[in-house]
Motif scaffolding. Structure first.
Motif, PDB file in Angstrom:
ATOM      1  N   GLY A  71     -21.120  14.085   0.696  1.00  0.00           N
ATOM      2  CA  GLY A  71     -22.044  15.137   0.302  1.00  0.00           C
ATOM      3  C   GLY A  71     -22.162  16.176   1.398  1.00  0.00           C
ATOM      4  N   THR A  72     -21.954  17.435   1.054  1.00  0.00           N
ATOM      5  CA  THR A  72     -22.017  18.524   2.040  1.00  0.00           C
ATOM      6  C   THR A  72     -22.905  19.642   1.520  1.00  0.00           C
ATOM      7  OG1 THR A  72     -20.202  19.940   1.261  1.00  0.00           O
ATOM      8  CG2 THR A  72     -19.604  18.004   2.561  1.00  0.00           C
ATOM      9  N   SER A  92     -24.812  23.949  -6.485  1.00  0.00           N
ATOM     10  CA  SER A  92     -25.540  25.079  -5.904  1.00  0.00           C
ATOM     11  C   SER A  92     -26.450  24.639  -4.767  1.00  0.00           C
ATOM     12  CB  SER A  92     -26.367  25.788  -6.986  1.00  0.00           C
ATOM     13  OG  SER A  92     -27.275  24.885  -7.596  1.00  0.00           O
ATOM     14  N   ASN A  93     -26.793  23.350  -4.714  1.00  0.00           N
ATOM     15  CA  ASN A  93     -27.646  22.813  -3.666  1.00  0.00           C
ATOM     16  C   ASN A  93     -26.870  21.848  -2.783  1.00  0.00           C
ATOM     17  OD1 ASN A  93     -29.610  24.146  -5.075  1.00  0.00           O
ATOM     18  ND2 ASN A  93     -30.938  22.382  -5.389  1.00  0.00           N
ATOM     19  N   PRO A  94     -27.221  21.730  -1.522  1.00  0.00           N
ATOM     20  CA  PRO A  94     -26.589  20.725  -0.661  1.00  0.00           C
ATOM     21  C   PRO A  94     -26.851  19.311  -1.178  1.00  0.00           C
ATOM     22  CG  PRO A  94     -27.783  22.352   0.651  1.00  0.00           C
ATOM     23  CD  PRO A  94     -28.164  22.594  -0.773  1.00  0.00           C
ATOM     24  N   VAL A  95     -25.852  18.437  -1.058  1.00  0.00           N
ATOM     25  CA  VAL A  95     -25.986  17.044  -1.480  1.00  0.00           C
ATOM     26  C   VAL A  95     -26.408  16.222  -0.267  1.00  0.00           C
ATOM     27  CG1 VAL A  95     -24.798  15.031  -2.409  1.00  0.00           C
ATOM     28  CG2 VAL A  95     -24.250  17.309  -3.277  1.00  0.00           C
ATOM     29  N   TRP A  96     -27.652  15.752  -0.283  1.00  0.00           N
ATOM     30  CA  TRP A  96     -28.202  15.032   0.864  1.00  0.00           C
ATOM     31  C   TRP A  96     -28.149  13.517   0.690  1.00  0.00           C
ATOM     32  CZ3 TRP A  96     -32.942  17.218   3.886  1.00  0.00           C
ATOM     33  CH2 TRP A  96     -32.635  18.489   4.372  1.00  0.00           C
ATOM     34  N   PHE A  97     -28.150  13.032  -0.552  1.00  0.00           N
ATOM     35  CA  PHE A  97     -28.215  11.595  -0.788  1.00  0.00           C
ATOM     36  C   PHE A  97     -27.265  11.215  -1.913  1.00  0.00           C
ATOM     37  CE2 PHE A  97     -32.493  13.188   0.294  1.00  0.00           C
ATOM     38  CZ  PHE A  97     -32.629  12.603   1.547  1.00  0.00           C
ATOM     39  N   ARG A 105     -21.907   5.688 -12.479  1.00  0.00           N
ATOM     40  CA  ARG A 105     -22.301   7.064 -12.177  1.00  0.00           C
ATOM     41  C   ARG A 105     -22.909   7.139 -10.780  1.00  0.00           C
ATOM     42  NH1 ARG A 105     -26.067   9.386 -16.788  1.00  0.00           N
ATOM     43  NH2 ARG A 105     -27.027   7.321 -16.521  1.00  0.00           N
ATOM     44  N   LEU A 106     -22.739   8.284 -10.154  1.00  0.00           N
ATOM     45  CA  LEU A 106     -23.356   8.545  -8.866  1.00  0.00           C
ATOM     46  C   LEU A 106     -24.620   9.368  -9.086  1.00  0.00           C
ATOM     47  CD1 LEU A 106     -20.252   9.534  -6.704  1.00  0.00           C
ATOM     48  CD2 LEU A 106     -21.288   7.275  -6.945  1.00  0.00           C
ATOM     49  N   TRP A 107     -25.677   8.987  -8.381  1.00  0.00           N
ATOM     50  CA  TRP A 107     -26.913   9.762  -8.423  1.00  0.00           C
ATOM     51  C   TRP A 107     -27.087  10.456  -7.084  1.00  0.00           C
ATOM     52  CZ3 TRP A 107     -30.220  10.712 -12.451  1.00  0.00           C
ATOM     53  CH2 TRP A 107     -29.926  10.043 -13.637  1.00  0.00           C
ATOM     54  N   LEU A 108     -27.319  11.743  -7.162  1.00  0.00           N
ATOM     55  CA  LEU A 108     -27.353  12.596  -5.978  1.00  0.00           C
ATOM     56  C   LEU A 108     -28.734  13.198  -5.788  1.00  0.00           C
ATOM     57  CD1 LEU A 108     -24.145  14.649  -6.865  1.00  0.00           C
ATOM     58  CD2 LEU A 108     -24.245  12.412  -5.755  1.00  0.00           C
ATOM     59  N   GLY A 109     -29.109  13.347  -4.539  1.00  0.00           N
ATOM     60  CA  GLY A 109     -30.290  14.126  -4.202  1.00  0.00           C
ATOM     61  C   GLY A 109     -29.842  15.462  -3.653  1.00  0.00           C
ATOM     62  N   LEU A 110     -30.228  16.549  -4.328  1.00  0.00           N
ATOM     63  CA  LEU A 110     -29.814  17.898  -3.946  1.00  0.00           C
ATOM     64  C   LEU A 110     -31.053  18.658  -3.493  1.00  0.00           C
ATOM     65  CD1 LEU A 110     -28.252  17.167  -6.958  1.00  0.00           C
ATOM     66  CD2 LEU A 110     -26.802  18.921  -5.988  1.00  0.00           C
ATOM     67  N   VAL A 111     -31.064  19.057  -2.238  1.00  0.00           N
ATOM     68  CA  VAL A 111     -32.281  19.582  -1.628  1.00  0.00           C
ATOM     69  C   VAL A 111     -32.148  21.063  -1.334  1.00  0.00           C
ATOM     70  CG1 VAL A 111     -33.876  19.361   0.302  1.00  0.00           C
ATOM     71  CG2 VAL A 111     -32.735  17.321  -0.617  1.00  0.00           C
ATOM     72  N   ALA A 117     -33.308  19.026  -6.841  1.00  0.00           N
ATOM     73  CA  ALA A 117     -32.999  18.305  -8.070  1.00  0.00           C
ATOM     74  C   ALA A 117     -32.353  16.980  -7.709  1.00  0.00           C
ATOM     75  CB  ALA A 117     -32.050  19.118  -8.954  1.00  0.00           C
ATOM     76  N   ILE A 118     -32.346  16.076  -8.681  1.00  0.00           N
ATOM     77  CA  ILE A 118     -31.451  14.940  -8.611  1.00  0.00           C
ATOM     78  C   ILE A 118     -30.430  15.146  -9.725  1.00  0.00           C
ATOM     79  CG2 ILE A 118     -33.114  13.372  -7.583  1.00  0.00           C
ATOM     80  CD1 ILE A 118     -33.465  12.084 -10.345  1.00  0.00           C
ATOM     81  N   ALA A 119     -29.268  14.534  -9.555  1.00  0.00           N
ATOM     82  CA  ALA A 119     -28.201  14.733 -10.537  1.00  0.00           C
ATOM     83  C   ALA A 119     -27.440  13.444 -10.744  1.00  0.00           C
ATOM     84  CB  ALA A 119     -27.253  15.845 -10.103  1.00  0.00           C
ATOM     85  N   ALA A 120     -27.085  13.183 -11.998  1.00  0.00           N
ATOM     86  CA  ALA A 120     -26.173  12.095 -12.324  1.00  0.00           C
ATOM     87  C   ALA A 120     -24.780  12.695 -12.438  1.00  0.00           C
ATOM     88  CB  ALA A 120     -26.576  11.432 -13.636  1.00  0.00           C
TER      89      ALA A 120
END
Length: 268
Positions: A71-72, A92-97, A105-111, A117-120
């Motif tokens: 995640g970058t 559009s948001n950095p992937v922090w988690f 599926r991967l769940w991402l925290g975008l800050v 947002a979070i994203a699947a």
């Protein structure tokens, strides 16, 4: 992160100097294979065969199939080991988690301020499903909603039951049911009442072998959520913790829970 081949991957969003002041690690992605080479930086321009879009690395994850995900600031990346390059999935948001659900599926925290947002993410299709922060959800009396109640995301956990838990700074714990898209908000009462979360500043979330959710907080110590009852209990410095500021939690194969605090490491 140590992958299944024994290679250690290091991600940094900041320029740093380790204990030897003559050894400087620039921000970005580095790999260390003790059998071959010293620490080597992954070149953003592909000079070393790898091409990583974005030099601020926030998250690393190896999935059950052995694929490395990074995640970058520019999105999600997958290492194609066959071609020795990265596949970029921009956001559009950095992937922090990054965490992985039972279905792959991967769940991402975008800050990003006010746009978190979070994203699947489905690795099979390369498609994202987003769940955004809504300011109207930030209310003490609101128990359920259709989006995050805080933009200050701290951690993301995919539980074995299928629920996704999001640690937030200010919004307590947000629990998402992916089947319905509904969020449940766990917030402290004022004044505090037993059975509730005791601090709205949640730093980390972890699930143990019994399905109990362990939440490290900024001032309330270690909170434990029993998903079957929806009730919390907690441990603090009065119970032997070195600090009520819990920054990280992880379990080992012996059933111990290790806590990172601002006063050092603790084993529960």
């Amino acid at each position: 992160l140590e992958d299944r081949d024994g290679v250690i991957w290091l991600g940094s969003a900041y320029k740093n100097t380790i204990s030897n002041p003559e050894v400087e690690i620039n921000y970005g992605l580095h790999r260390f294979d003790a059998r071959r080479n010293p620490i080597k930086q992954v070149d953003r321009n592909g000079a070393d065969g790898l091409d990583l879009a974005g030099h601020e690395v926030w998250a690393l994850h190896e999935d059950r199939k052995g694929r490395l995900w990074v995640g970058t600031a520019t999105g999600l990346h997958r290492l194609d080991r066959t071609r020795n390059t990265f596949v970029h999935y921009p956001t559009s948001n950095p992937v922090w988690f990054i965490d992985e659900a039972q279905d792959g599926r991967l769940w991402l925290g975008l800050v990003r301020l006010d746009k978190s947002a979070i994203a699947a993410f489905d690795p099979l299709t390369g498609q994202f499903t987003f769940y955004y922060y809504h300011p109207n959800n930030y209310r003490q009396d609101l128990k359920v909603g259709s989006g995050l109640n805080s933009f200050n995301l701290r951690d993301v956990l995919c539980s074995r039951s299928g629920y996704v838990y999001v640690a937030t700074g200010g919004g307590g714990i947000n629990q998402l049911n992916p089947r319905t898209g509904q969020f449940t908000y766990y917030m402290p009462n004022a004044p505090y009442t037993p059975g509730h979360l005791n601090d709205r500043d949640v730093r980390t979330v972890y699930e143990d072998a019994d399905g109990i959710i362990w939440a490290g907080t900024g001032q309330g110590g270690l909170n434990l959520l029993d998903p079957k009852t929806g009730l919390f209990s907690f441990f603090s410095t009065q119970d032997g913790l070195p600090s009520n500021y819990i920054m990280s939690t992880i379990g080992d194969d012996k059933g111990n829970i290790w806590l990172g605090t601002d006063q050092g490491l603790s084993c529960f």
